[in-house]
Design a protein around this motif. Structure first.
Motif, short mmCIF file in Angstrom:
data_model
loop_
_atom_site.label_atom_id
_atom_site.label_comp_id
_atom_site.label_asym_id
_atom_site.label_seq_id
_atom_site.Cartn_x
_atom_site.Cartn_y
_atom_site.Cartn_z
N THR A 327 -87.61 21.27 60.58
CA THR A 327 -86.52 20.52 61.23
C THR A 327 -85.56 21.46 61.94
O THR A 327 -85.05 21.15 63.02
N THR A 328 -85.30 22.62 61.34
CA THR A 328 -84.41 23.60 61.97
C THR A 328 -85.00 24.10 63.28
O THR A 328 -84.30 24.21 64.30
N GLY A 338 -77.27 28.22 66.13
CA GLY A 338 -77.18 28.53 64.72
C GLY A 338 -75.88 28.10 64.09
O GLY A 338 -75.84 27.69 62.92
N SER A 339 -74.78 28.18 64.84
CA SER A 339 -73.49 27.79 64.30
C SER A 339 -73.45 26.31 63.97
O SER A 339 -72.98 25.90 62.90
N LEU A 343 -73.24 24.35 60.16
CA LEU A 343 -72.29 23.28 59.82
C LEU A 343 -73.03 22.03 59.33
O LEU A 343 -72.59 21.38 58.37
N LEU A 344 -74.15 21.71 59.96
CA LEU A 344 -74.92 20.55 59.53
C LEU A 344 -75.51 20.76 58.13
O LEU A 344 -75.54 19.84 57.32
N MET A 345 -75.94 21.99 57.85
CA MET A 345 -76.46 22.28 56.51
C MET A 345 -75.36 22.17 55.47
O MET A 345 -75.58 21.69 54.34
N GLY A 346 -74.15 22.60 55.83
CA GLY A 346 -73.02 22.45 54.92
C GLY A 346 -72.70 20.99 54.65
O GLY A 346 -72.45 20.59 53.51
#
Length: 567
Positions: A327-328, A338-339, A343-346
């Motif tokens: 997905t990444t 990447g930034s 944020l989405l992973m957080g």
């Protein structure tokens, strides 16, 4: 006159908590998972770095790990069941950490002397080093599986006693620790490797595991001393009584009483030979014992009354809708940097923690089985956003492009230029075996609506996902007898890895971004099938409960409510 005795002061309550078996288990689990997450993140980076920015070694490692757990999950669980708890925990802990330490030292040697190793015996020494790293790392993962089964699926149940609410709280706390370490541990080791070197990273992980192993060993011993019940893998009567108090709903369809349905399946005469059988002394018999154990484990899993619930959890692994490399990588092709992804992973982690907290609250209000029903409905509803994203503006979904086109092109080698390489490696990781594809080559998106809807659905679904995962975990803990906890959870791990392998195979067959929408639809379909299986389990269980409560011969039992485990 109050005979309840003097109340504890605040300081005494705090001291009792920090010296309790529950807190010691949390500490040991935090140390263990922190080391696991650092190693799992670092070993993939190390293998890519060693093989010239190619994912070949990483792919081989992933395949070996998944295949090993798939084949040996039931055997590992059977070993957990047949040995004393302390011996199992200490052995798996020592093997796991020792393997990681040896692997770290071996990688340090390879990084330090790689140029010399390449020249020795035409590079065969370096190849042997690669094989040793993958083999030892796989042994560490198998030991980690044994540790997870014995601590999270057995020790936690015993420490919680027969209090279902305490068990739910402990499961939720353990899962929150998992999610936090999954974010923070890779960040730490990543910074060490970024500002130091891979050599320093290997040394740090080896040193961490050495110190952690000693602390975890001491914590396990303390928990064992504070919980005398861990020393006893009780008899059948005690196990049956425990199961009746935790989960009184049994499979009544075949006219079985609760006592009959809770008999250990692994003790069937067709599985275990008689002590005086001469076949036990034969070489062929002994060599085939792992196969018999494997078969018996899968049969026992199938015959469990929570079989559909376990299968429903396994089906959730057949999905590309998670924050993994697939997905990444797709997000990178859609213009997210990447930034934004960090944020989405957080946000995904926060949603997962909220789902874990919500599990304990919903379970108290609605009961365990209905909590799974609500969680599954919530997850499936949120994933509908992902289906909508496939057809939203900005989506690259195009059925006119063959999903096998890029795989075929990569295999026959017609496209040699990096600009034309859209293989699985370049698309889903952004890394080419020979060069890095410039980001400017990607065509600019006309709209970010599709990718926004995709990640909105993925993040929102984490609320239901983690709550559902905890529901099934506790159902297995409460409905599987003590003598079969290890083998049943081992088979459950095997099922999870099997569906996870299938989802990677699915991506390999259709790696181009135009086919990602098809993968999304297939993923949501598997999630839906999983929840349909759970809904069937829930309706059957609720129907059995209603029958149990309304039956005249069970009226006395129904009038005295059991522990608040299930609805």
């Amino acid at each position: 006159m109050d005979n309840s005795g003097p109340k504890k002061t605040c300081c005494e309550s705090v001291r009792d908590f920090f010296t309790s078996a529950k807190f010691l288990i949390y500490m040991g689990h935090a140390l263990s998972t922190w080391g696991d997450r650092m190693w799992n993140f670092a070993v993939a980076v190390f293998l890519v770095e060693l093989y010239g920015n190619s994912l070949l070694l990483t792919a081989v490692y992933g395949l070996v790990v998944a295949g090993s757990v798939l084949l040996l999950g039931a055997i590992i669980g059977d070993w957990v069941d047949k040995n004393p708890r302390l011996k199992v925990a200490q052995t798996s802990l020592l093997v796991q950490n020792s393997c990681v330490i040896v692997c770290g030292i071996l990688l340090m040697v390879v990084f330090q002397f790689k140029e010399q190793l390449v020249e020795l015996y035409n590079g065969w020494i370096l190849t042997i080093c690669y094989i040793l790293v993958i083999t030892i790392a796989n042994i560490a993962n198998l030991a980690s599986t044994a540790t997870s089964i014995t601590i999270q699926r057995d020790w936690v149940v015993v420490v919680a006693g027969q209090d279902s609410s305490t068990l739910a709280d402990m499961n939720a706390t353990v899962r929150i620790i998992d999610q936090l370490t999954n974010i923070l541990a890779p960040m730490l080791v990543g910074q060490i490797m970024a500002f130091g070197s891979h050599f320093i990273g290997c040394g740090f992980i080896s040193g961490w595991n050495l110190c952690s192993m000693c602390l975890e060993y001491a914590l396990l011993w303390k928990v064992y001393q504070k919980t005398p019940a861990l020393a006893m893998k009780g008899g059948q009567k005690e196990q049956q009584q425990e199961l009746k108090q935790l989960s009184p709903v049994k499979d009544l369809e075949n006219g079985q009483s609760p006592e009959e349905s809770s008999q250990p399946l692994m003790n069937d005469s067709s599985v275990v030979a008689k002590p005086d059988s001469p076949k036990q002394h034969g070489c062929c018999y002994q060599m085939s014992e792992p196969l018999r154990t494997l078969k018996a484990g899968w049969v026992a899993y199938y015959n469990q009354n929570i079989f559909l619930a376990g299968m429903s959890l396994a089906f959730l692994y057949m999905t590309v809708l998670g924050f993994d490399c697939i997905t990444t990588g797709y997000a990178y092709t859609q213009g997210l940097n990447g930034s934004v992804l960090s944020l989405l992973m957080g946000a995904s982690a926060v949603a997962g923690i909220c789902g874990t907290v919500a599990f304990t609250w919903v379970r108290k209000k609605c009961g365990l089985i209905l909590t799974g029903f609500i969680s599954g409905t919530a997850q499936l509803s949120c994933l509908m956003l992902c289906v909508v994203s496939v057809f939203a503006p900005g989506s690259p979904f195009d059925l006119s492009v063959s999903p096998f086109q890029d795989l075929y092109t990569h295999l026959i080698g017609e496209k040699a230029l990096p600009e034309a390489d859209h293989s699985l490696t370049s698309i889903f990781t952004g890394v080419n075996a020979t060069t890095l594809a410039p980001a400017e080559e990607l065509p600019p998106l006309q709209s970010y609506m599709s990718v926004s809807l995709l990640f909105a659905g993925v993040i929102a679904a984490r609320l239901g996902l983690w709550s559902f995962d905890l529901t099934v975990t506790q159902l297995i803990q409460e409905n599987v007898i003590e003598s079969e906890r290890g083998v049943i959870n081992g088979v459950q791990n095997s099922m999870n890895y099997l569906l996870d392998l299938l989802h990677f195979i699915m991506v390999i067959l259709a790696p181009n971004p135009e086919a990602f929408g098809l993968l999304v639809i297939i993923s949501v379909s598997f999630v839906a099938m999983g929840h349909i299986m759970y809904f069937g389990f829930a309706f059957k269980s609720l129907g059995n409960r209603l029958f149990l409560c309304c039956s005249p011969e069970q009226k006395e039992t129904a009038d005295s409510p059991p522990l608040p485990t299930t609805v």
